[in-house]
Structure formats: C-alpha cells, structure tokens
Design an enzyme around this catalytic site. Structure first.
Site, PDB file in Angstrom:
ATOM      1  N   ASP A 204     -53.659 -34.032 -85.049  1.00  0.00           N
ATOM      2  CA  ASP A 204     -53.769 -33.881 -83.601  1.00  0.00           C
ATOM      3  C   ASP A 204     -52.482 -33.284 -83.060  1.00  0.00           C
ATOM      4  OD1 ASP A 204     -54.315 -34.043 -80.939  1.00  0.00           O
ATOM      5  OD2 ASP A 204     -54.719 -36.198 -80.904  1.00  0.00           O
TER       6      ASP A 204
ATOM      7  N   GLU B  71     -61.157 -33.024 -75.647  1.00  0.00           N
ATOM      8  CA  GLU B  71     -60.998 -34.334 -75.013  1.00  0.00           C
ATOM      9  C   GLU B  71     -60.590 -34.221 -73.548  1.00  0.00           C
ATOM     10  OE1 GLU B  71     -56.826 -36.352 -75.893  1.00  0.00           O
ATOM     11  OE2 GLU B  71     -57.641 -35.458 -77.739  1.00  0.00           O
TER      12      GLU B  71
ATOM     13  N   HIS C  54     -52.236 -32.546 -79.989  1.00  0.00           N
ATOM     14  CA  HIS C  54     -52.148 -33.278 -78.710  1.00  0.00           C
ATOM     15  C   HIS C  54     -51.669 -32.395 -77.560  1.00  0.00           C
ATOM     16  CE1 HIS C  54     -51.560 -37.230 -76.528  1.00  0.00           C
ATOM     17  NE2 HIS C  54     -52.567 -37.524 -77.321  1.00  0.00           N
TER      18      HIS C  54
ATOM     19  N   HIS D  94     -64.441 -37.690 -78.976  1.00  0.00           N
ATOM     20  CA  HIS D  94     -63.149 -38.344 -78.793  1.00  0.00           C
ATOM     21  C   HIS D  94     -63.395 -39.770 -78.329  1.00  0.00           C
ATOM     22  CE1 HIS D  94     -59.454 -39.020 -76.164  1.00  0.00           C
ATOM     23  NE2 HIS D  94     -58.899 -38.629 -77.301  1.00  0.00           N
TER      24      HIS D  94
ATOM     25  N   GLU E 277     -56.468 -30.483 -84.080  1.00  0.00           N
ATOM     26  CA  GLU E 277     -56.991 -30.852 -82.765  1.00  0.00           C
ATOM     27  C   GLU E 277     -56.037 -30.427 -81.656  1.00  0.00           C
ATOM     28  OE1 GLU E 277     -57.987 -35.023 -80.375  1.00  0.00           O
ATOM     29  OE2 GLU E 277     -58.228 -34.933 -82.554  1.00  0.00           O
TER      30      GLU E 277
END
Length: 385
Positions: free
Chosen positions: A186, A238, A188, A288, A212
């Site tokens: 991730d 997400e 993020h 998610h 991700e």
C-alpha cells in the site's frame, strides 16, 4: 404482513474509531450499518441527522428508492461525508430486508457465486523491525495473504536510502516465506508521481500481489503513465465514493483491482453496481475494509455475488484497533473464523452479524476522538500520511 416503516435511527460512536447505526422498524426488526469517515465520525453523524427527514416513516424495504432520494434529493452530491452516511443507512436497510425475508443479503443480490472468500490482513511496513514478526502471526492465524505499507513518510523526491528501505521490507518477507505468502503493498498515496517509477523498479523483483494507491486519487490521471510502466497489478479506490468516481479509470483501463469501501462508496447498493461496471471492463474487485464487523459483513455480501471479487481485507488486529478489535462488539464472532485463508459463506439472515448492543452502549459512553497523524518531512513540509 409486517410493518417495515422506519421509526427510529440511533448512532453509536465507539472505540477504536467507529460509528455504528441502528435502524428500528415499526414491527421491531432492526438493521445495523457502519457509516463513518475515519477522523470525521461526528461530521458523518451530523449528516445522518440531516438525512433523517427523508427516512423516518418510509418503508425500509424500498432500498433503491431511499438510496436515490438520499443521493439526489439534496442537489449537491457525492463526496466522503454524504456517501459514507448513505453507506451506513443502505447497509442497515439490506440487513432489515434480509431479516424480514429470513435470507442472507447475498441471496437478495442474486445468489452466491462462491462458497468462501479469500482474506488478507494488514501488517506493519513503516518499521522493518516488526515485519517478520507480524507476518508470522498472520500466517499462524491462517492467512495466506497480507498487506503492508510500502513506505513511511516520503519526500516528493526521496533519497536512494529511503527507496532501498522500501524494497528491503518486501525482500525480507520473500526470503522468509517465499511464494507461500501473497504480499500487497500500500503506497497509501504517500508517493508522488516523480518517485513512483523508481520505486516500482525496485519492487518488481519481489513480485508483490498488487500496488495500492500508487498516487493520490486526485492524481488518477497519472495512472496511465504508471500502468504502462509495470506488470505489477495496480489497485486503487478507497478514496473514491461512487460509480461516477470510478467511471473514468475503468474506461481508461489504467487499473487492475478496484477497492471501493462499503462504508464510504454508497453501501451495498452502490458497490454492487461498481463491481458490475468493473466486470464489464475485465477488472477485479477487492473491497477496502479497515473498519468494523458491519462494514466487513457488508463487503463479504458483495464479494459472494461478484464473480470478479478476488480477495477481501479484514481489520482484525490492525494497529488502529486500540482498546477494541473487530470481534469485540459481536455476539457471533465465529462467522469470521478463518479456514485455510478463507471465510465461509455467511448464512444468517441479513448481513450475518449479531451486534452486542449492551457492549455497544458501553462503548458509546467512552466514544473516541480518533484522527490520523500529521506528518512532516525533515524540512518541516507536510508529508502525506
């Protein structure tokens, strides 16, 4: 015929960072939802209070009509607050309908296409000292896949030392577990476009399951450059809140895995539509879910009916869950038991989770004031968390 007229909506803000919603009908059937934006629980709660005028007195079985009114009736549409409020309400309405008809929600959505769902859980990534320990804990618990943060705080263009730290983290896992463990990374949204290609080049030898949020969702136009650069599957979604948010990246074909959140992207009704849109573009679904049991149950109900769903996130043991964890407000935690990396089909009517309301009311007295940390680089500039 039972009277499904909605009589009351209650909210419970409980540790560690959750907001639960309870809808009670005239006949006594109740439904549970989980509407929250992490760090803005009170704002979402206020939005739900504003939406009550469209809900109280309505037939709870009119799920689609209520969804359309909540989304379109206020003129201004979309965004994390409104869509998260709608999500929790939508989850609760599906819960009520399933209980009323004595069937699990996946039966109402057309019936299951699978009898179990592959799961993954979060481990550390910011700190390499704990990666192997936490990964081993998840493997011992039965997981066949994990996800970790690829990086800590990053500069717009970081040093080679920081880049090597990122690749070393997944290298440690590959050396320890080989290819018996799938590993998602991730980003993020912490990495800016100038850094992404270099990081991907470092990571490709270790073959992560996916990358991700390689860039922030507001920079999704950069995905066309990233997508053509790597053979690692790209995942995002997400921080996207409706089918209209997903439409462009699906059409462009710049993503392999979409990750709508059942507590943010319009609930079961909307994520089911998003999943069907993605299937038309041969793109997969991996919802998610860093939240609580109602959100997870809702995600699984969609997974069970979506042929393109590939894996499901669980928050069990995630570092956010301080003081309370995924199973603590449940009376039937066994429905989330893991067997060889999978959770079996949920068979109870509605969403399939029984909430311990006594514990929930105790938690509501404690409440929470969770917010994400604010990070800064060495020179004092803001850094994405």
């Amino acid at each position: 015929m039972k009277d499904l007229k909605i009589e009351k909506i209650e909210l419970f803000k409980v540790p560690p960072r959750w907001l639960f919603l309870k809808i009670t009908t005239k006949c006594g059937i109740i439904g549970w939802g989980e509407p929250v934006v992490e760090g803005k629980a009170d704002t979402v709660a206020a939005c739900i209070k504003e939406l009550e005028q469209y809900i109280i007195g309505k037939d709870a079985s009119a799920i689609e009509d209520i969804w359309q009114i909540l989304y379109r009736g206020g003129f201004y549409r979309g965004g994390p607050i409104l869509m998260s409020a709608i999500s929790g309400i939508d989850q609760a309405l599906w819960d009520i309908k399933g209980k009323h008809l004595n069937v699990p929600v996946h039966q109402l959505l057309g019936g299951a296409v699978r009898n179990k769902m592959k799961m993954y859980c979060w481990i550390g990534g910011d700190n390499p000292d704990v990666i192997l320990e936490q990964a081993q804990e998840k493997v011992n618990a039965g997981y066949k896949a994990v996800k970790m943060n690829a990086t800590g705080g990053m500069e717009w263009v970081s040093s080679l030392k920081d880049i090597k730290t990122v690749s070393n983290n997944i290298k440690l896992l590959r050396e320890e577990f080989g290819y018996n463990l799938d590993i998602g990374l991730d980003f993020h949204g912490r990495v800016h476009k100038p850094m992404v290609k270099k990081l991907i080049s470092e990571l490709e030898p270790y073959e992560p399951m996916f990358i991700e949020e390689p860039v922030l969702s507001e920079n999704n136009d950069a995905l066309k450059h990233i997508y053509s650069y790597t053979n690692i599957p790209i995942a995002t979604g997400e921080r996207m809140f409706s089918r209209w948010d997903f439409k462009d990246i699906l059409h462009q074909g710049v993503v392999d895995i979409i990750q709508p959140d059942l507590s943010h992207a319009g609930g079961i009704s909307e994520v089911r539509r998003i999943a069907a849109m993605a299937e038309a573009y041969d793109i997969t679904l991996a919802p998610h879910c860093p939240l609580g049991p109602i959100s997870l149950a809702s995600a699984l109900q969609v997974d069970f009916v979506s042929s393109n769903a590939i894996i499901q996130e669980s928050s069990l043991g995630i570092h956010y869950n301080q003081g309370c964890d995924l199973l603590d407000y449940m009376e039937n935690p066994e429905v989330f038991n893991l067997e060889d990396g999978y959770i079996k089909l949920l068979e109870k009517p509605g969403l399939g989770v029984d909430i311990n309301e006594e514990k929930l009311r105790e938690g509501n007295k404690i409440g929470h004031n969770w917010s994400n940390p604010i990070w800064r680089t060495k020179d004092g500039n803001f850094s994405e968390w």
